[in-house]
Design a protein around this motif. Structure first.
Motif, PDB file in Angstrom:
ATOM      1  N   THR A 148      51.561  22.326 -21.397  1.00 45.67           N
ATOM      2  CA  THR A 148      50.249  21.763 -21.403  1.00 45.67           C
ATOM      3  C   THR A 148      49.341  22.193 -20.332  1.00 45.67           C
ATOM      4  O   THR A 148      48.028  22.387 -20.543  1.00 45.67           O
ATOM      5  CB  THR A 148      50.389  20.198 -21.418  1.00 45.67           C
ATOM      6  OG1 THR A 148      51.467  19.719 -22.446  1.00 45.67           O
ATOM      7  CG2 THR A 148      49.166  19.385 -21.615  1.00 45.67           C
ATOM      8  N   LYS A 149      49.652  22.267 -19.013  1.00 42.92           N
ATOM      9  CA  LYS A 149      48.879  22.503 -17.875  1.00 42.92           C
ATOM     10  C   LYS A 149      48.430  23.968 -18.057  1.00 42.92           C
ATOM     11  O   LYS A 149      47.309  24.477 -17.960  1.00 42.92           O
ATOM     12  CB  LYS A 149      49.572  22.298 -16.625  1.00 42.92           C
ATOM     13  CG  LYS A 149      49.974  20.901 -16.216  1.00 42.92           C
ATOM     14  CD  LYS A 149      48.638  20.097 -16.428  1.00 42.92           C
ATOM     15  CE  LYS A 149      47.738  20.249 -15.148  1.00 42.92           C
ATOM     16  NZ  LYS A 149      46.420  19.441 -15.178  1.00 42.92           N
ATOM     17  N   SER A 150      49.388  24.696 -18.316  1.00 39.28           N
ATOM     18  CA  SER A 150      49.114  26.259 -18.730  1.00 39.28           C
ATOM     19  C   SER A 150      48.043  26.294 -19.695  1.00 39.28           C
ATOM     20  O   SER A 150      47.076  27.243 -19.696  1.00 39.28           O
ATOM     21  CB  SER A 150      50.334  26.950 -19.091  1.00 39.28           C
ATOM     22  OG  SER A 150      50.168  28.398 -19.675  1.00 39.28           O
ATOM     23  N   LYS A 151      48.354  25.819 -20.983  1.00 34.57           N
ATOM     24  CA  LYS A 151      46.867  25.654 -21.963  1.00 34.57           C
ATOM     25  C   LYS A 151      45.708  25.552 -21.244  1.00 34.57           C
ATOM     26  O   LYS A 151      44.518  26.052 -21.739  1.00 34.57           O
ATOM     27  CB  LYS A 151      47.486  24.819 -23.203  1.00 34.57           C
ATOM     28  CG  LYS A 151      46.343  24.906 -24.203  1.00 34.57           C
ATOM     29  CD  LYS A 151      46.958  23.953 -25.284  1.00 34.57           C
ATOM     30  CE  LYS A 151      45.711  23.842 -26.294  1.00 34.57           C
ATOM     31  NZ  LYS A 151      46.215  22.888 -27.263  1.00 34.57           N
ATOM     32  N   GLN A 152      45.692  24.252 -20.613  1.00 32.59           N
ATOM     33  CA  GLN A 152      44.491  23.811 -20.145  1.00 32.59           C
ATOM     34  C   GLN A 152      43.904  24.777 -18.935  1.00 32.59           C
ATOM     35  O   GLN A 152      42.578  25.008 -19.096  1.00 32.59           O
ATOM     36  CB  GLN A 152      44.696  22.354 -19.210  1.00 32.59           C
ATOM     37  CG  GLN A 152      45.048  21.446 -19.905  1.00 32.59           C
ATOM     38  CD  GLN A 152      45.462  20.027 -19.173  1.00 32.59           C
ATOM     39  OE1 GLN A 152      45.424  20.263 -17.790  1.00 32.59           O
ATOM     40  NE2 GLN A 152      45.882  19.030 -19.845  1.00 32.59           N
ATOM     41  N   TYR A 153      44.637  25.370 -18.365  1.00 36.83           N
ATOM     42  CA  TYR A 153      44.165  26.271 -17.298  1.00 36.83           C
ATOM     43  C   TYR A 153      43.709  27.823 -17.791  1.00 36.83           C
ATOM     44  O   TYR A 153      42.999  28.406 -17.449  1.00 36.83           O
ATOM     45  CB  TYR A 153      45.136  26.627 -16.147  1.00 36.83           C
ATOM     46  CG  TYR A 153      45.202  25.394 -15.005  1.00 36.83           C
ATOM     47  CD1 TYR A 153      43.910  25.395 -14.342  1.00 36.83           C
ATOM     48  CD2 TYR A 153      46.206  24.562 -15.054  1.00 36.83           C
ATOM     49  CE1 TYR A 153      44.028  24.254 -13.174  1.00 36.83           C
ATOM     50  CE2 TYR A 153      46.178  23.891 -13.949  1.00 36.83           C
ATOM     51  CZ  TYR A 153      45.250  23.680 -13.384  1.00 36.83           C
ATOM     52  OH  TYR A 153      45.067  22.476 -12.383  1.00 36.83           O
ATOM     53  N   GLN A 154      44.263  28.129 -19.080  1.00 38.49           N
ATOM     54  CA  GLN A 154      44.005  29.280 -19.782  1.00 38.49           C
ATOM     55  C   GLN A 154      42.555  29.121 -20.411  1.00 38.49           C
ATOM     56  O   GLN A 154      41.565  29.971 -20.572  1.00 38.49           O
ATOM     57  CB  GLN A 154      44.859  29.557 -20.990  1.00 38.49           C
ATOM     58  CG  GLN A 154      46.192  29.930 -20.439  1.00 38.49           C
ATOM     59  CD  GLN A 154      46.005  31.361 -19.848  1.00 38.49           C
ATOM     60  OE1 GLN A 154      45.386  32.374 -20.143  1.00 38.49           O
ATOM     61  NE2 GLN A 154      46.794  31.406 -18.624  1.00 38.49           N
ATOM     62  N   PHE A 155      42.265  27.705 -20.539  1.00 38.19           N
ATOM     63  CA  PHE A 155      40.747  27.343 -21.120  1.00 38.19           C
ATOM     64  C   PHE A 155      39.840  27.871 -20.061  1.00 38.19           C
ATOM     65  O   PHE A 155      38.542  28.328 -20.452  1.00 38.19           O
ATOM     66  CB  PHE A 155      40.640  25.800 -21.400  1.00 38.19           C
ATOM     67  CG  PHE A 155      39.687  25.598 -21.704  1.00 38.19           C
ATOM     68  CD1 PHE A 155      38.805  25.954 -23.008  1.00 38.19           C
ATOM     69  CD2 PHE A 155      38.413  24.549 -20.567  1.00 38.19           C
ATOM     70  CE1 PHE A 155      37.379  25.552 -23.436  1.00 38.19           C
ATOM     71  CE2 PHE A 155      37.379  24.325 -21.248  1.00 38.19           C
ATOM     72  CZ  PHE A 155      36.701  24.692 -22.288  1.00 38.19           C
ATOM     73  N   TYR A 156      40.108  27.859 -18.855  1.00 36.44           N
ATOM     74  CA  TYR A 156      38.870  28.115 -17.794  1.00 36.44           C
ATOM     75  C   TYR A 156      38.858  29.461 -17.617  1.00 36.44           C
ATOM     76  O   TYR A 156      37.690  30.225 -17.106  1.00 36.44           O
ATOM     77  CB  TYR A 156      39.402  27.548 -16.393  1.00 36.44           C
ATOM     78  CG  TYR A 156      39.408  26.147 -16.506  1.00 36.44           C
ATOM     79  CD1 TYR A 156      38.262  25.339 -16.868  1.00 36.44           C
ATOM     80  CD2 TYR A 156      40.330  25.093 -16.358  1.00 36.44           C
ATOM     81  CE1 TYR A 156      38.179  24.110 -16.437  1.00 36.44           C
ATOM     82  CE2 TYR A 156      40.433  23.782 -16.085  1.00 36.44           C
ATOM     83  CZ  TYR A 156      39.408  23.333 -16.412  1.00 36.44           C
ATOM     84  OH  TYR A 156      39.171  21.877 -16.564  1.00 36.44           O
ATOM     85  N   LYS A 157      39.590  30.322 -18.329  1.00 36.29           N
ATOM     86  CA  LYS A 157      39.351  31.866 -18.541  1.00 36.29           C
ATOM     87  C   LYS A 157      38.643  32.419 -19.600  1.00 36.29           C
ATOM     88  O   LYS A 157      38.464  33.702 -19.752  1.00 36.29           O
ATOM     89  CB  LYS A 157      40.673  32.635 -18.288  1.00 36.29           C
ATOM     90  CG  LYS A 157      41.503  32.279 -17.078  1.00 36.29           C
ATOM     91  CD  LYS A 157      42.708  32.802 -16.946  1.00 36.29           C
ATOM     92  CE  LYS A 157      43.521  32.524 -15.576  1.00 36.29           C
ATOM     93  NZ  LYS A 157      44.755  33.361 -15.703  1.00 36.29           N
ATOM     94  N   THR A 158      38.306  31.422 -20.550  1.00 36.40           N
ATOM     95  CA  THR A 158      37.612  31.764 -21.738  1.00 36.40           C
ATOM     96  C   THR A 158      36.034  32.063 -21.721  1.00 36.40           C
ATOM     97  O   THR A 158      35.762  31.572 -20.591  1.00 36.40           O
ATOM     98  CB  THR A 158      37.936  30.846 -23.040  1.00 36.40           C
ATOM     99  OG1 THR A 158      37.263  29.532 -22.547  1.00 36.40           O
ATOM    100  CG2 THR A 158      39.337  30.791 -23.084  1.00 36.40           C
ATOM    101  N   ARG A 159      35.601  32.882 -22.640  1.00 36.98           N
ATOM    102  CA  ARG A 159      34.094  32.740 -22.558  1.00 36.98           C
ATOM    103  C   ARG A 159      33.637  31.466 -22.948  1.00 36.98           C
ATOM    104  O   ARG A 159      32.344  31.263 -22.502  1.00 36.98           O
ATOM    105  CB  ARG A 159      33.785  33.849 -23.782  1.00 36.98           C
ATOM    106  CG  ARG A 159      32.058  34.177 -23.608  1.00 36.98           C
ATOM    107  CD  ARG A 159      31.930  35.412 -24.164  1.00 36.98           C
ATOM    108  NE  ARG A 159      30.524  35.650 -24.499  1.00 36.98           N
ATOM    109  CZ  ARG A 159      29.412  35.709 -23.448  1.00 36.98           C
ATOM    110  NH1 ARG A 159      29.806  35.603 -22.138  1.00 36.98           N
ATOM    111  NH2 ARG A 159      28.053  35.804 -23.819  1.00 36.98           N
TER     112      ARG A 159
END
Length: 176
Positions: free
Chosen positions: A62-73
């Protein structure tokens, strides 16, 4: 203006100008000291980076998915829209030139509002730190905490008021 520090040689109290670590009397130790620092940094940098990424930041899916969001356009566009909307002013204390964008209701509490511009506000670093602590107490977010079933607060001014009334944050926020 030049900055000075004491010589690193034990017992020597001579002052040395930055970036040196040893005085002229003990300067032969400078190269060895710098080499040791670089060797230590190379040996330990991967260990600390791995621990931060795998243990602290990406501690579960869950945390990994949340932090991946911050790398998106999507995030970068939303962030810039919020900064423009709020004119780079902290919505909690009114400090200008604030460059951080925060979720009003934390992602851990309501993942559906992750990409909602209505759930984002500009916030300064000091307020962001205090708000994170407040969220951990109010919502039960954060590592080691258990999520609480409390009503979501969507009003920034109400959150700021509650943070101000909480004893831990009294000196941090300005009056509205």
């Amino acid at each position: 203006m030049s900055r000075f520090r004491r010589c690193r040689q034990p017992g020597c109290h001579a002052m040395v100008q930055f970036p040196n670590h040893y005085c002229t009397k003990h300067f032969e130790h400078e190269a060895e000291y710098l080499a040791n620092r670089q060797r230590w940094a190379r040996a330990h940098s991967k260990q600390y980076q791995r621990k931060y990424n795998n243990v602290t930041r990406y501690r579960n899916n869950t945390k990994s998915k949340q932090y991946q969001f911050y790398k998106t356009r999507t995030w970068s566009v939303l962030r810039q829209q919020v900064l423009d909307r709020d004119h780079y002013v902290c919505q909690y204390c009114g400090q200008p030139n604030s460059r951080t964008v925060d979720h009003v209701v934390p992602i851990e509490y309501d993942e559906q509002r992750m990409a909602s511009i209505d759930n984002l506000a500009t916030i300064c670093r000091q307020c962001h730190r205090m708000k994170t602590q407040w969220e951990q107490a109010y919502y039960g977010t954060g590592q080691g905490n258990h999520r609480k079933e409390v009503p979501e607060l969507h009003d920034v001014k109400e959150i700021a008021r509650q943070m101000k009334n909480d004893g831990r944050f009294r000196n941090g926020l300005k009056d509205f």
